[in-house]
Design a protein around this motif. Sequence first.
Motif, PDB file in Angstrom:
ATOM      1  N   HIS A  85       0.806  -1.375   0.099  1.00 46.27           N
ATOM      2  CA  HIS A  85      -0.045  -0.087   0.005  1.00 46.27           C
ATOM      3  C   HIS A  85       0.964   1.174   0.119  1.00 46.27           C
ATOM      4  CE1 HIS A  85      -3.208   2.901   0.961  1.00 46.27           C
ATOM      5  NE2 HIS A  85      -2.299   3.291   2.106  1.00 46.27           N
ATOM      6  N   TRP A  92       2.584   1.809  -3.496  1.00 49.00           N
ATOM      7  CA  TRP A  92       1.512   2.675  -4.245  1.00 49.00           C
ATOM      8  C   TRP A  92       1.181   3.954  -4.176  1.00 49.00           C
ATOM      9  CZ3 TRP A  92      -3.365   4.261  -3.332  1.00 49.00           C
ATOM     10  CH2 TRP A  92      -4.334   4.614  -4.625  1.00 49.00           C
ATOM     11  N   TYR A  93       1.045   4.223  -2.765  1.00 48.27           N
ATOM     12  CA  TYR A  93       0.627   5.566  -2.175  1.00 48.27           C
ATOM     13  C   TYR A  93       1.810   6.558  -2.408  1.00 48.27           C
ATOM     14  CZ  TYR A  93      -1.320   9.116   0.604  1.00 48.27           C
ATOM     15  OH  TYR A  93      -1.854  10.416   1.230  1.00 48.27           O
TER      16      TYR A  93
END
Length: 321
Positions: free
Chosen positions: A73, A76-77
Motif C-alpha cells: 500500500h 503504491w501511495y
Amino acid sequence: MKRIFNGLLRRAPMDKDGVARIAARQIYILPTSIGMLYATTVFVMLLGSLNYQNNIGLLFAFFMASVGLVAMHHCWYNLLGLAISVRSGPAVFDGAAALFEVTLSNERSHARYDLRLKGGLDASTPVALDAHDQRGIAFAQPTSRRGLLWLTDLEVETRHPMHLFRAWCYARGQASVLVYPRPAVAAPSPVQSSGDTHRPAARTGEGADDYIGSREYRSGDSTRHLDWKAFARERGLVVKQFGGDDGLEVWIDWRALSTPDPEERIRLLTRQVLDAGAANLRFGMRLPGTEIGLASGADQMQHCLRELALFDDGQTKAPSH
C-alpha cells in the motif's frame, strides 16, 4: 505485440500548465525478486505452522503477511498525486546526449521517498521529496539522428519501503530538444563572392588574410596552415584556408557540393557553417527552397544549424499519441 501493449498503458496527461499528476488508475505495481522471496518464506512458514499446529509460527506468518500488505500500500501511495513536468534542454549535435529537465513536485503534506526516473542514459539517483517540495532532475537521452528529439513518455518508479514491490507510472510530455547534424571532419571551401559592404584596406604581412574555412590535407600543403587544434581533437589533418580580398563574403551553398548522399552533404554544410562562425565571417546559406541572408555572429550560425537540422525532415511535429 510490444507496440500494442504500449498502446494499452495508461499515461498521465499534461494539463494546460504542462504538469502531469499521477492518478490512482495510472499506477502499476508488481512484486520484486525480494518480494517474491519474502512471499515464499511466508507461505512456507504458514504451511509448516499449520502442519505442526504451531500457534506462534502462525502468528508470526500472519504478521509477516500483514507487513507485506502494508508495504504494498505504501509503495503504491508513494506515487499517488505526484506532479511531473518536463522542460526542453539546449540544442546538441548528433551523437551527444540530449538533456531534458524533469521536475518532480510533491503537493501533499507527507514526504515521498526513493523516486527514480527510468530510461535515461545515466543511472537514476533516488530522489526524496519533503512535504510541498520539488526537485529538478537532468534526464539524458541518446541521439541518433538530426531533427527534433521528442520526450513523450517518462517513467517514474519507486520501491519504497522495503523493496518488496515496484510501483511505476508514465507521464505524457511534449518536450523536445533540437539535434544539429553531426559535422564532417573537413569540408570543401564555401563559395566566395565580393560583398557590397566595404572593408578596411587590406593589411600586409603574415596573418593579414581572412580565415574562410578548412579542408582536408593534401600532399604538398604547407605545414604552417595545418590546424593542430583540430588534429588534437582527432579530426585528422585539416588545413586552414585564407583569403585576402576586401569585402569577401561567403555563401554556403547546397548546389556547390557534388556529394550524392543528402545526409553527407548536410554534414559537410554543417562543417562549413561551424568554420565560418568560428572565423567570424559574414556568410549566408542556400538550401533548396530556403535562403538565409548574409550575416555574422552566433545568431547567424545557430540559425543556419537549425535549418540544416530540420531540412527536409519530418520531425518538426510532435508525434501523435
